[in-house]
Design a protein around this motif. Structure first.
Motif, PDB file in Angstrom:
ATOM      1  N   LEU A  41       0.838  -1.203   0.000  1.00  0.00           N
ATOM      2  CA  LEU A  41       0.000   0.000   0.000  1.00  0.00           C
ATOM      3  C   LEU A  41       0.873   1.253   0.000  1.00  0.00           C
ATOM      4  CD1 LEU A  41      -2.754   1.345   0.150  1.00  0.00           C
ATOM      5  CD2 LEU A  41      -2.677   1.098   2.649  1.00  0.00           C
ATOM      6  N   VAL A  44       2.298   1.705  -3.475  1.00  0.00           N
ATOM      7  CA  VAL A  44       1.288   2.198  -4.417  1.00  0.00           C
ATOM      8  C   VAL A  44       1.051   3.699  -4.237  1.00  0.00           C
ATOM      9  CG1 VAL A  44      -1.154   2.067  -5.055  1.00  0.00           C
ATOM     10  CG2 VAL A  44       0.146  -0.030  -4.620  1.00  0.00           C
ATOM     11  N   ILE A  45       0.871   4.113  -2.981  1.00  0.00           N
ATOM     12  CA  ILE A  45       0.607   5.536  -2.715  1.00  0.00           C
ATOM     13  C   ILE A  45       1.799   6.394  -3.142  1.00  0.00           C
ATOM     14  CG2 ILE A  45       0.213   7.226  -0.889  1.00  0.00           C
ATOM     15  CD1 ILE A  45      -1.339   5.074   0.620  1.00  0.00           C
ATOM     16  N   PHE A  48       1.849   6.764  -6.901  1.00  0.00           N
ATOM     17  CA  PHE A  48       0.852   7.713  -7.399  1.00  0.00           C
ATOM     18  C   PHE A  48       1.353   9.159  -7.249  1.00  0.00           C
ATOM     19  CE2 PHE A  48      -2.881   4.635  -6.510  1.00  0.00           C
ATOM     20  CZ  PHE A  48      -2.606   3.988  -7.707  1.00  0.00           C
ATOM     21  N   ILE A  98      -6.693  -3.202   0.081  1.00  0.00           N
ATOM     22  CA  ILE A  98      -6.802  -1.829  -0.433  1.00  0.00           C
ATOM     23  C   ILE A  98      -5.743  -1.577  -1.503  1.00  0.00           C
ATOM     24  CG2 ILE A  98      -6.550   0.608   0.186  1.00  0.00           C
ATOM     25  CD1 ILE A  98      -7.723  -0.092   2.925  1.00  0.00           C
ATOM     26  N   ALA A  99      -4.523  -2.065  -1.235  1.00  0.00           N
ATOM     27  CA  ALA A  99      -3.439  -1.893  -2.209  1.00  0.00           C
ATOM     28  C   ALA A  99      -3.753  -2.608  -3.517  1.00  0.00           C
ATOM     29  CB  ALA A  99      -2.124  -2.405  -1.618  1.00  0.00           C
ATOM     30  N   ILE A 101      -6.710  -3.317  -4.738  1.00  0.00           N
ATOM     31  CA  ILE A 101      -7.780  -2.581  -5.422  1.00  0.00           C
ATOM     32  C   ILE A 101      -7.222  -1.357  -6.143  1.00  0.00           C
ATOM     33  CG2 ILE A 101      -9.875  -1.214  -5.056  1.00  0.00           C
ATOM     34  CD1 ILE A 101     -10.557  -3.131  -2.755  1.00  0.00           C
ATOM     35  N   LEU A 102      -6.355  -0.609  -5.485  1.00  0.00           N
ATOM     36  CA  LEU A 102      -5.769   0.586  -6.096  1.00  0.00           C
ATOM     37  C   LEU A 102      -4.936   0.236  -7.322  1.00  0.00           C
ATOM     38  CD1 LEU A 102      -4.689   2.612  -2.912  1.00  0.00           C
ATOM     39  CD2 LEU A 102      -6.612   3.092  -4.459  1.00  0.00           C
ATOM     40  N   VAL A 103      -4.160  -0.851  -7.228  1.00  0.00           N
ATOM     41  CA  VAL A 103      -3.329  -1.261  -8.362  1.00  0.00           C
ATOM     42  C   VAL A 103      -4.209  -1.662  -9.541  1.00  0.00           C
ATOM     43  CG1 VAL A 103      -1.721  -3.011  -9.194  1.00  0.00           C
ATOM     44  CG2 VAL A 103      -1.346  -1.933  -6.986  1.00  0.00           C
ATOM     45  N   LYS A 105      -7.264  -0.868 -10.180  1.00  0.00           N
ATOM     46  CA  LYS A 105      -8.145   0.191 -10.675  1.00  0.00           C
ATOM     47  C   LYS A 105      -7.392   1.306 -11.386  1.00  0.00           C
ATOM     48  CE  LYS A 105     -12.112   2.388 -10.946  1.00  0.00           C
ATOM     49  NZ  LYS A 105     -13.208   1.901 -11.809  1.00  0.00           N
ATOM     50  N   TYR A 106      -6.257   1.690 -10.810  1.00  0.00           N
ATOM     51  CA  TYR A 106      -5.591   2.901 -11.316  1.00  0.00           C
ATOM     52  C   TYR A 106      -4.198   2.645 -11.898  1.00  0.00           C
ATOM     53  CZ  TYR A 106      -9.286   5.136  -8.632  1.00  0.00           C
ATOM     54  OH  TYR A 106     -10.509   5.503  -8.124  1.00  0.00           O
TER      55      TYR A 106
END
Length: 364
Positions: A41, A44-45, A48, A98-99, A101-103, A105-106
């Motif tokens: 996570l 990923v953040i 971004f 959460i990580a 999902i973010l990967v 999705k985005y």
């Protein structure tokens, strides 16, 4: 260059296992496994924000989320609604999800995962170098040496506090120790050490370094000082043996070192004075000694000054093999003697039964 790989391995093992002692004693050994998942996570953040998969901010982001993981676990477990092991499982799966999902999705078109930053292959460590006072050394060796020094200073300065809070946190709180400070300081160092070590040797080996040497030492000693010393010995032993075996047979250094740690643990688990096999042997010996003592006790009664083979076997429900084994032992050690077909107590046997009655306060 290969000797540098060994140095990186040893320093990483020492830095992780030193703190691993207190994780094991506090029942938090798998916190490092949680960190190994949740740091995705942070990666990923940070990606971004920087949009660069090679940015050093990805390491920083991983470290911060590692810290957040241990703090959230502590916050959840403090509610006393769920146990600490359940809190660990809940928090790390939630943050890891959460990580993911973010990967998906985005960042679906970007190869973004923990391997991007935390490759963890120790044989590559010498290729990333830094100049220190005119000497070129692996960057991982420099970083982990500093972390090891910080960990040693922390354990040395707060040894008494760590000892009390690990064994009896309630007493430590009543006695005025800063339980929260010690816990969060320890968890902060665990997180920083874990993320730095992941980059050097990989997540699996780091988890092994945190847990295996401390657990092995825990099986052998009960004093904290001795446990710390023995843990560091096992950390070095596993690292050197794993390195040498992997080099000789051309195997993965991380995999071989982790396997050596397993073998070391299993040897201690099975064969130490209170190990699995040793305890089984001890119980068998105690059972034999009890059966033989009961035979002598029966013979010492006034109405059983001598017994036949059939009487002894019938009374204790013994097989022929069990009878021969017990009687041969008693005859060889002169606790009884045989007169034709009957067995009788000797003077030594009478003294033994008398001592047994006094020892266990049995009626004469």
């Amino acid at each position: 260059m290969m000797i540098e790989v060994l140095f990186v391995l040893i320093v990483t093992a020492l830095a992780a296992s030193l703190l691993g002692v207190f994780l094991v004693l506090r029942g938090m050994a798998m916190v490092t496994d949680a960190i190994s998942h949740t740091i995705l996570l942070g990666i990923v953040i940070a990606f971004f924000i920087t949009n660069d998969i090679r940015s050093p901010w990805l390491i920083i982001g991983a470290s911060l989320v590692g810290l957040a993981t241990v703090y959230i676990i502590e916050l959840v477990s403090k509610t006393e609604l769920i146990r600490q092991d359940a809190a660990i499982g809940f928090v790390f799966t939630a943050l890891f999800a959460i990580a993911i999902i973010l990967v998906s999705k985005y960042a679906g078109n970007v190869h973004l995962d923990m391997d991007v930053v935390l490759m963890g292959e120790v044989i590559f460590a010498p290729f990333n170098r830094i100049d220190i006072l005119g000497f070129s050394i692996p960057n991982a060796l420099w970083q982990l040496s500093i972390i090891l020094l910080i960990n040693i200073i922390f354990v040395t300065l707060f040894y008494k506090e760590l000892k009390v809070t690990s064994f009896d946190p309630k007493f430590a709180y009543i006695a005025g120790f800063s339980v929260a400070f010690i816990h969060y300081a320890l968890m902060t160092l665990v997180s920083v050490t874990a993320v730095a070590a992941f980059d050097a040797v990989g997540s699996i080996l780091v988890i092994n370094f945190f847990v295996a040497p401390a657990l092995t030492a825990y099986l052998m000693v009960k004093r904290l000082g001795a446990m710390i010393g023995l843990t560091l010995v096992f950390a070095v032993l596993n690292s050197v043996a794993g390195y040498c075996i992997s080099f000789y047979f051309d195997l993965s250094v991380a995999g071989t070192t982790a396997f050596v740690a397993l073998i070391t643990f299993m040897i201690v688990f099975l064969f130490n004075s209170k190990g699995f096999i040793s305890s089984r042997i001890q119980k068998m010996q105690q059972k034999k000694a009890f059966s033989r003592a009961m035979i002598l006790m029966l013979m010492s009664e006034q109405s059983h000054q001598s017994l036949t083979r059939e009487e002894i076997m019938s009374h204790f429900n013994l097989s022929t093999r069990q009878f021969n084994r017990h009687i041969d032992h008693l005859l060889i050690n002169e606790y009884m003697e045989k007169d034709e077909e009957r067995y009788m107590l000797t003077r030594r046997g009478e003294e033994f039964t008398h001592y047994t009655r006094l020892k266990y306060e049995l009626p004469a």
